[in-house]
Design a protein around this motif. Sequence first.
Motif, PDB file in Angstrom:
ATOM      1  N   ALA A  72       0.875  -1.179   0.000  1.00 27.76           N
ATOM      2  CA  ALA A  72       0.000   0.000   0.000  1.00 27.76           C
ATOM      3  C   ALA A  72       0.903   1.217   0.000  1.00 27.76           C
ATOM      4  N   LEU A  73       0.322   2.389  -0.188  1.00 29.69           N
ATOM      5  CA  LEU A  73       1.050   3.575   0.222  1.00 29.69           C
ATOM      6  C   LEU A  73       1.261   3.477   1.736  1.00 29.69           C
ATOM      7  N   PRO A  74       2.348   4.035   2.264  1.00 29.26           N
ATOM      8  CA  PRO A  74       2.540   3.996   3.714  1.00 29.26           C
ATOM      9  C   PRO A  74       1.340   4.601   4.442  1.00 29.26           C
ATOM     10  N   ARG A  75       1.219   4.258   5.708  1.00 34.51           N
ATOM     11  CA  ARG A  75       0.179   4.783   6.591  1.00 34.51           C
ATOM     12  C   ARG A  75      -1.201   4.201   6.302  1.00 34.51           C
ATOM     13  N   ALA A  76      -1.236   3.023   5.675  1.00 27.58           N
ATOM     14  CA  ALA A  76      -2.525   2.396   5.369  1.00 27.58           C
ATOM     15  C   ALA A  76      -2.829   1.225   6.288  1.00 27.58           C
ATOM     16  N   GLY A  77      -1.934   0.913   7.224  1.00 29.26           N
ATOM     17  CA  GLY A  77      -2.173  -0.185   8.143  1.00 29.26           C
ATOM     18  C   GLY A  77      -1.394  -1.441   7.838  1.00 29.26           C
ATOM     19  N   THR A  78      -0.416  -1.360   6.930  1.00 30.19           N
ATOM     20  CA  THR A  78       0.310  -2.568   6.537  1.00 30.19           C
ATOM     21  C   THR A  78       1.163  -3.135   7.664  1.00 30.19           C
ATOM     22  N   THR A  79       1.731  -2.281   8.502  1.00 29.36           N
ATOM     23  CA  THR A  79       2.527  -2.782   9.631  1.00 29.36           C
ATOM     24  C   THR A  79       1.633  -3.494  10.643  1.00 29.36           C
ATOM     25  N   ILE A  80       0.459  -2.947  10.879  1.00 31.85           N
ATOM     26  CA  ILE A  80      -0.492  -3.595  11.775  1.00 31.85           C
ATOM     27  C   ILE A  80      -0.835  -4.988  11.264  1.00 31.85           C
ATOM     28  N   LEU A  81      -1.113  -5.074   9.957  1.00 31.06           N
ATOM     29  CA  LEU A  81      -1.464  -6.367   9.381  1.00 31.06           C
ATOM     30  C   LEU A  81      -0.286  -7.332   9.431  1.00 31.06           C
ATOM     31  N   LEU A  82       0.917  -6.838   9.169  1.00 32.19           N
ATOM     32  CA  LEU A  82       2.104  -7.683   9.261  1.00 32.19           C
ATOM     33  C   LEU A  82       2.234  -8.278  10.656  1.00 32.19           C
ATOM     34  N   ASN A  83       2.061  -7.458  11.674  1.00 29.69           N
ATOM     35  CA  ASN A  83       2.165  -7.954  13.042  1.00 29.69           C
ATOM     36  C   ASN A  83       1.121  -9.010  13.360  1.00 29.69           C
ATOM     37  N   LEU A  84      -0.100  -8.800  12.884  1.00 30.32           N
ATOM     38  CA  LEU A  84      -1.161  -9.774  13.137  1.00 30.32           C
ATOM     39  C   LEU A  84      -0.837 -11.119  12.489  1.00 30.32           C
ATOM     40  N   LEU A  85      -0.375 -11.089  11.253  1.00 27.69           N
ATOM     41  CA  LEU A  85      -0.041 -12.330  10.560  1.00 27.69           C
ATOM     42  C   LEU A  85       1.161 -13.009  11.209  1.00 27.69           C
ATOM     43  N   TYR A  86       2.158 -12.234  11.569  1.00 30.72           N
ATOM     44  CA  TYR A  86       3.351 -12.801  12.199  1.00 30.72           C
ATOM     45  C   TYR A  86       2.993 -13.407  13.560  1.00 30.72           C
ATOM     46  N   ASP A  87       2.162 -12.707  14.309  1.00 28.99           N
ATOM     47  CA  ASP A  87       1.770 -13.204  15.634  1.00 28.99           C
ATOM     48  C   ASP A  87       0.898 -14.453  15.551  1.00 28.99           C
ATOM     49  N   SER A  88       0.332 -14.733  14.381  1.00 29.59           N
ATOM     50  CA  SER A  88      -0.471 -15.943  14.237  1.00 29.59           C
ATOM     51  C   SER A  88       0.392 -17.198  14.250  1.00 29.59           C
ATOM     52  N   GLY A  89       1.695 -17.030  14.040  1.00 25.54           N
ATOM     53  CA  GLY A  89       2.604 -18.174  14.013  1.00 25.54           C
ATOM     54  C   GLY A  89       2.601 -18.929  12.700  1.00 25.54           C
ATOM     55  N   ALA A  90       1.807 -18.452  11.721  1.00 30.26           N
ATOM     56  CA  ALA A  90       1.701 -19.150  10.443  1.00 30.26           C
ATOM     57  C   ALA A  90       2.634 -18.583   9.383  1.00 30.26           C
ATOM     58  N   PHE A  91       3.343 -17.481   9.712  1.00 33.11           N
ATOM     59  CA  PHE A  91       4.163 -16.807   8.720  1.00 33.11           C
ATOM     60  C   PHE A  91       5.518 -16.422   9.307  1.00 33.11           C
ATOM     61  N   THR A  92       6.481 -16.301   8.418  1.00 28.14           N
ATOM     62  CA  THR A  92       7.790 -15.783   8.808  1.00 28.14           C
ATOM     63  C   THR A  92       8.141 -14.621   7.899  1.00 28.14           C
ATOM     64  N   THR A  93       9.041 -13.768   8.358  1.00 30.21           N
ATOM     65  CA  THR A  93       9.487 -12.614   7.585  1.00 30.21           C
ATOM     66  C   THR A  93      10.773 -12.100   8.194  1.00 30.21           C
ATOM     67  N   HIS A  94      11.253 -10.971   7.705  1.00 31.54           N
ATOM     68  CA  HIS A  94      12.420 -10.358   8.321  1.00 31.54           C
ATOM     69  C   HIS A  94      12.053  -9.814   9.705  1.00 31.54           C
ATOM     70  N   THR A  95      13.021  -9.829  10.594  1.00 31.24           N
ATOM     71  CA  THR A  95      12.880  -9.192  11.900  1.00 31.24           C
ATOM     72  C   THR A  95      14.070  -8.263  12.091  1.00 31.24           C
ATOM     73  N   TYR A  96      14.050  -7.511  13.187  1.00 30.79           N
ATOM     74  CA  TYR A  96      15.180  -6.625  13.464  1.00 30.79           C
ATOM     75  C   TYR A  96      16.475  -7.415  13.628  1.00 30.79           C
ATOM     76  N   ARG A  97      16.354  -8.688  13.919  1.00 27.01           N
ATOM     77  CA  ARG A  97      17.535  -9.540  14.026  1.00 27.01           C
ATOM     78  C   ARG A  97      18.235  -9.674  12.666  1.00 27.01           C
ATOM     79  N   SER A  98      17.499  -9.410  11.580  1.00 27.36           N
ATOM     80  CA  SER A  98      18.074  -9.510  10.238  1.00 27.36           C
ATOM     81  C   SER A  98      19.059  -8.390   9.943  1.00 27.36           C
ATOM     82  N   MET A  99      18.950  -7.290  10.637  1.00 27.62           N
ATOM     83  CA  MET A  99      19.770  -6.117  10.354  1.00 27.62           C
ATOM     84  C   MET A  99      21.175  -6.269  10.942  1.00 27.62           C
ATOM     85  N   PRO A 100      22.201  -5.674  10.250  1.00 23.26           N
ATOM     86  CA  PRO A 100      22.084  -4.930   9.001  1.00 23.26           C
ATOM     87  C   PRO A 100      22.440  -5.749   7.759  1.00 23.26           C
ATOM     88  N   PHE A 101      22.895  -7.008   7.933  1.00 25.97           N
ATOM     89  CA  PHE A 101      23.295  -7.817   6.783  1.00 25.97           C
ATOM     90  C   PHE A 101      22.107  -8.651   6.305  1.00 25.97           C
TER      91      PHE A 101
END
Length: 378
Positions: A72-101
């Motif tokens: 989406a354009l930023p500020r549309a709720g995409t981070t909220i949705l990402l957190n909900l999906l990640y918290d469901s335990g059914a998905f994986t993605t980058h985390t702050y642990r991925s930074m900076p490499f």
Amino acid sequence: DCGDDFGDRRLPGIEQMVTKAFVNQYSALDRLLHKVAFSSPGAQVALADIEDRLHAQQLNEIPITRPVFITALPRAGTTILLNLLYDSGAFTTHTYRSMPFVLCPLIWRRLSSLLRSDKRIEMERAHGDGISISVDSPEAFEEIIWHHFWPENYADDRITPWHTAQNAEFVEFFRSHIRKLLLLSEGDDHVRYVSKNNLNIARLRYLNETMADGILVVMFRSPLQHAASLLKQHLNFQQAHREDSFAKQYMRGIGHFDFGDNLLPVNFDNWLEKGNRPDPATLEFWLAYWVASYRNILETAGDFVHLLSFENLTEDPRSSLQKLADTLRMANPERLTDQYGALRNAALHPVDTSNLPQSLLKSAHDVHQELLARPQLL
């Protein structure tokens, strides 16, 4: 996204966190590592090739099944949705642990274990609102890959939308990278990849062709409220970037060109060339950007794109999350739907439309109504 628009649970997003208070929490070693990583993406790609060889058998056995791409354009709720999906335990993605490499996650996970404690240390984010984050919080770092393999799409003042030209090297790297994140998810065969990347709105057709079984979800918001939120965030980041050069370097390094001194708007249908380009410090610019973005989505995205209204999500979260779980074909939809109580209605921004052209207001209204009328609406 939208963290500052909520009165209750405000989920962390990278855009809210990169303020002077946040970057000051980085140690000298952290800053050095970021500078090295940001200045040498080619070296990271070389390390990724080593990962491919070292883990070839494991990676070849990992299927990429129905990856989910939220945009989406930023500020549309995409981070909220990402957190909900990640918290469901059914998905994986980058985390702050991925930074900076970010581009060589397997090697970096081993090296970072020597530099960082495995203890999940939580800290309050810079807002002082009681919300904590840790190195295991999900975030959007995927754009680093696109930026490396498609440098010609990033100009000094804009980003050019993707077309259907193929890039076999990118596709091979991207798919291998997703497998590495799945491998790091402790081998759970049922975990799928989820991407939150706002700039994917500039390449929906290409992404659909590249990831044929991927599920694309595009979020949108009432245009005036969306534009007001975008303007507020842009002004916040202008100040943050000018107060601390590391904040500006950090955002540019991870491919976030959404706001502040790093702003690179996507030039949908050459909207930046039509008439006098509005000042990004005005509401008119962000509303015009909203119209150009979502009009392009309506014109170019077929039935492979699923639309999700921010207002529907927050005003009727139980029903919206159920529809989303069905669309994503989740094996255990209750893992997502049971989180409906975490969503609250957004606080409304005061909006002064007196200086906005009537033609722009009408265009925004018409595009919004067409989005709401689309059969792909969740």
